[in-house]
Design a protein around this motif. Sequence first.
Motif, mmCIF file in Angstrom:
data_model
loop_
_atom_site.group_PDB
_atom_site.id
_atom_site.type_symbol
_atom_site.label_atom_id
_atom_site.label_comp_id
_atom_site.label_asym_id
_atom_site.label_seq_id
_atom_site.Cartn_x
_atom_site.Cartn_y
_atom_site.Cartn_z
ATOM 1 N N HIS A 181 4.094 142.792 -3.074
ATOM 2 C CA HIS A 181 3.258 142.712 -4.343
ATOM 3 C C HIS A 181 2.003 142.157 -3.824
ATOM 4 N N VAL A 182 1.590 141.797 -2.506
ATOM 5 C CA VAL A 182 0.404 140.978 -2.134
ATOM 6 C C VAL A 182 -0.398 141.998 -1.771
ATOM 7 N N LEU A 183 -1.523 142.140 -1.593
ATOM 8 C CA LEU A 183 -2.355 143.171 -1.251
ATOM 9 C C LEU A 183 -3.148 142.577 0.353
ATOM 10 N N THR A 184 -2.872 143.259 1.365
ATOM 11 C CA THR A 184 -3.872 143.232 2.614
ATOM 12 C C THR A 184 -5.242 143.551 2.665
ATOM 13 N N LEU A 215 -11.943 141.723 -1.150
ATOM 14 C CA LEU A 215 -10.789 140.955 -0.671
ATOM 15 C C LEU A 215 -11.480 140.331 0.525
ATOM 16 N N ASP A 216 -12.153 141.023 1.260
ATOM 17 C CA ASP A 216 -12.607 140.506 2.514
ATOM 18 C C ASP A 216 -14.114 141.119 2.929
ATOM 19 N N SER A 217 -15.103 140.538 3.614
ATOM 20 C CA SER A 217 -16.210 140.989 3.729
ATOM 21 C C SER A 217 -16.402 142.274 4.570
ATOM 22 N N ARG A 218 -15.407 142.490 5.399
ATOM 23 C CA ARG A 218 -15.207 143.786 6.142
ATOM 24 C C ARG A 218 -14.479 144.689 5.569
#
Length: 569
Positions: free
Chosen positions: A152-155, A160-163
């Motif tokens: 359930h945890v997104l990668t 979520l991230d600058s890239r």
Amino acid sequence: MPLTLALGHATQSGPRPRNEDFVGMVTPREPELSTKGVLAAIADGVSGNQGGREAAEYTVRGLLSDYYATPDTWPVAQALDRVLSATNSWVQHQGSVRAELTGMATTLTCVVLRGGFYHFAHVGDSRLYLLRAGVLTRLTTDHVWDKPEMQHVLTRAIGLDSRLAIDHGMGELQLRDVLLLVTDGVWSALRDVDLCSRLSTLALGNPGNSSADDTAAELVQAALDAGGGDNASALVLRIDALPEQDLRDALSSLQLLPVPPRFKPGQQIDGYRIDSVLHNSRSTLLYRVTDLRNHRALVLKTLQPDCGTDPQERAAFAHEEWLAKRAVARFFAQVILPDNRSALYFLTTWHDGSTLQQQLDAATHFTIPEVIAHGTRLVRAAGALHRRSILHRDIKPANIHIGSDGELRLLDFGVAQSGLDAPQRATTQAGTPSYLAPEQFDGAPASRQTDLYAVGVTLYQLLTRRYPYGEIEAFQRPRFGEPVPPTRTRPDVPHWLENVVLKAVSRMPSERFDTAEEFLLALERGATRPLNKAPPAPLLQRDALSIWRSVAVVSVVLNLLLLYLLVVR
């Protein structure tokens, strides 16, 4: 017949107090339907903070508006990537400056239906499915941790991230295809067989009698009834009709118009008087005309009458007009849309002046400041095209016009290539041989670097009236050694300018400018921050064939000598 769809969507918050999903669609009319397509998107805001809903809504709304503002010449994947990258930066920024939105992020799955193809972009764990001939296929991959307790945890997600790493994909559409976009509140609660069953009922429905909204609502409700504990959203699209023509044909009504006869000065067509013939080539005719309604001078371009029955010539002509319409900048003549058009032609603005080739033919001497000024503006023109994903493929003095207003304009998009070109057109060699980069004679496709190489040859010619590797005739297989430095012909050329030109026309692509911006920077910096002179290429690299021939000859001679000595003994 245009692309025709049945569309429907549904969303519910379920047991959650707030619905953090967001769904959106745009179904444009022509010409946007053909040039940009239908766009549908679904997003699921990351729960656990107050910014999930805001991130999902902003991402979808921004995508639906900004995608249609991108240049028509950009491929779909490039347009989606640019828009979503900017959106990702905005979401990240909001989460960093507003404490209540810290950690805001969202999944996103979107699909563009254009012509006979679908294109999708995806990040997160919302999903895209395709039902075709009763078989359900998932087209996207969930970006979650692969451990069972962490699924359930997104990668990956927007914000979520600058890239941002986005999955892209595409495929051909078929009649009765059904595409389904859903958030995890639906797919986690329903089995694939349940999805397939409900979508199959929609696929078998009659075109024009859409039950797509009912299908979407049934999927959402079924997920909640099955115990789904999350927001549930679904977006359904059924293909009811596909366009009969390909994208290029759909872009221009010119395909159905007759080719006009050859005109003589004084004749008229659609309120335009023919004043003179400007150019007469193998496939096209160029006239200077006057709009009799406002007495404005224009340029009229059409096909030669003998080419009117050739579908490839007609398609290429329509494509040229389509590209010219989208090259909106000071560096290009602008297309004028006539009120009524009875024949195959298009109009552009007329500008007094002359081409650089006409000036060369008139023995005009170009001073160093003039060459630098022309080069700077020409590189800017090439960069303006490249930012629109257009390659000119025939940059040369004959296609560079210097107006009496002082503006430089790049002419003739007859062999230009865009990101929408078919692969066979993109790999076809086009242009004038003396301005083609060495790798193109080995079958390499045109690129931004080959356009910039042609710019370099043009500047070399303005300085020396010669070509860096000599003039190349059609069907000739040239050999490229080292270009002759311009100072050998013209000693007044500054060394920094010589280095810039020699870098632009280097035989090796890796030693040239990568982008127009890099080329422009070298010209603008000039002597203040000059480029270093490139070291001479190793002899083996410059003329490998001759070296190996020499080695072979020496080897044969030595072997014969050894054989003679053995026989004598």
